[in-house]
Design a protein around this motif. Sequence first.
Motif, PDB file in Angstrom:
ATOM      1  N   LEU A  28      41.994 -60.975  36.609  1.00 39.12           N
ATOM      2  CA  LEU A  28      41.131 -61.797  35.758  1.00 39.12           C
ATOM      3  C   LEU A  28      41.473 -61.617  34.278  1.00 39.12           C
ATOM      4  N   LEU A  29      41.703 -60.367  33.854  1.00 40.81           N
ATOM      5  CA  LEU A  29      42.069 -60.119  32.460  1.00 40.81           C
ATOM      6  C   LEU A  29      43.407 -60.765  32.116  1.00 40.81           C
ATOM      7  N   SER A  30      44.370 -60.677  33.037  1.00 42.68           N
ATOM      8  CA  SER A  30      45.673 -61.307  32.817  1.00 42.68           C
ATOM      9  C   SER A  30      45.518 -62.820  32.750  1.00 42.68           C
ATOM     10  N   GLY A  31      44.645 -63.354  33.599  1.00 46.14           N
ATOM     11  CA  GLY A  31      44.388 -64.787  33.571  1.00 46.14           C
ATOM     12  C   GLY A  31      43.731 -65.245  32.295  1.00 46.14           C
ATOM     13  N   LEU A  32      42.914 -64.402  31.704  1.00 49.74           N
ATOM     14  CA  LEU A  32      42.311 -64.725  30.404  1.00 49.74           C
ATOM     15  C   LEU A  32      43.327 -64.615  29.275  1.00 49.74           C
ATOM     16  N   LEU A  33      44.175 -63.581  29.354  1.00 51.70           N
ATOM     17  CA  LEU A  33      45.092 -63.252  28.264  1.00 51.70           C
ATOM     18  C   LEU A  33      46.277 -64.204  28.159  1.00 51.70           C
ATOM     19  N   LEU A  60      44.336 -58.110  25.150  1.00 53.36           N
ATOM     20  CA  LEU A  60      43.408 -59.226  24.974  1.00 53.36           C
ATOM     21  C   LEU A  60      42.665 -59.106  23.649  1.00 53.36           C
ATOM     22  N   LEU A  61      42.266 -57.891  23.289  1.00 52.77           N
ATOM     23  CA  LEU A  61      41.587 -57.671  22.008  1.00 52.77           C
ATOM     24  C   LEU A  61      42.508 -57.983  20.834  1.00 52.77           C
ATOM     25  N   VAL A  62      43.806 -57.627  20.961  1.00 57.01           N
ATOM     26  CA  VAL A  62      44.766 -57.912  19.899  1.00 57.01           C
ATOM     27  C   VAL A  62      44.921 -59.425  19.713  1.00 57.01           C
ATOM     28  N   VAL A  63      45.030 -60.160  20.821  1.00 58.41           N
ATOM     29  CA  VAL A  63      45.166 -61.615  20.738  1.00 58.41           C
ATOM     30  C   VAL A  63      43.918 -62.239  20.120  1.00 58.41           C
ATOM     31  N   THR A  75      53.069 -62.062  21.944  1.00 51.06           N
ATOM     32  CA  THR A  75      53.642 -62.589  23.183  1.00 51.06           C
ATOM     33  C   THR A  75      54.293 -61.470  23.993  1.00 51.06           C
ATOM     34  N   ALA A  76      55.052 -60.606  23.328  1.00 50.01           N
ATOM     35  CA  ALA A  76      55.676 -59.480  24.018  1.00 50.01           C
ATOM     36  C   ALA A  76      54.621 -58.552  24.614  1.00 50.01           C
ATOM     37  N   LEU A  77      53.557 -58.321  23.889  1.00 56.90           N
ATOM     38  CA  LEU A  77      52.465 -57.478  24.375  1.00 56.90           C
ATOM     39  C   LEU A  77      51.811 -58.118  25.599  1.00 56.90           C
TER      40      LEU A  77
END
Length: 267
Positions: free
Chosen positions: A14-19, A137-140, A179-181
């Motif tokens: 789910l986190l990857s899907g959000l990010l 996700l927080l960084v983005v 993007t790399a992150l």
Amino acid sequence: MTVTWWMLPLALALLSGLLCPLAGTLLLVQGRLFQANLISHAVLPGLAVALALGLDPGLGGVVSGVAGALLAERFSRPASSGGRGDEAVLNTVLAGFLGLGVLLIPLLRIRVNLEAVLFGDLLAAGLPDLLRTGLSLLVVLGLLSFRYRQLVFLGVDPLGAASSGLAVGRLRLLLTFVTALTVVSAMTAVGVVLVIALMGAPALLALEGAISLRQALWRASLIGALLAGCGFLLAIQPAINLPPGPLIGVLSLLLLPLVLRRRDSAG
């Protein structure tokens, strides 16, 4: 046996899907989504070197991914000069970094599960993977909070943004780092090859009919979370029992007819 074994992998999915769709949407509106494909392959040498040195593979992957993107940008011609041959440069750097990563594995005598790196292994996810993805996700979200107007300007009129004094190079470097992150964080979920599907397909669908970049971003993130979550839950069903990462990639492909239908209805 408890039924909670799948909760951590589901949370990571789910986190990857959000990010992923957040970074993908930002790249897509700038016409630079292929950079994500380049970075997703360029992380492999950094992963190999970091493992050989006993360092965090994620750190090596981010450094290597950014280095690949900067190298491709260095040899690409500016858009003002036509940019002919840029695709050849990007593909050459992509293939070169991927090949280097594969060669480093036997040269450095390290053990790497290439299938898991390339296509993900959600069932092997641990708490560090979840924390890394949450931090990414927080960084983005931080980038969007502090640079939203500049990102909109850059996406709508890159030449105007440059002529107005906006630090375009610095902003693009930040986006390259993010993007790399993102790629490294989603590596466990869908792998460095399939991450591009999770970055691109939700963004394509979300941008159709969106009235603002903000609306497209939250739409893409919601679609990505739904895609990744459903893909994982479907994959672990006893009657199916398939690898979650590749299944999420296939589900991303199935979004394309919806994109076409929206375009036809809008036209």
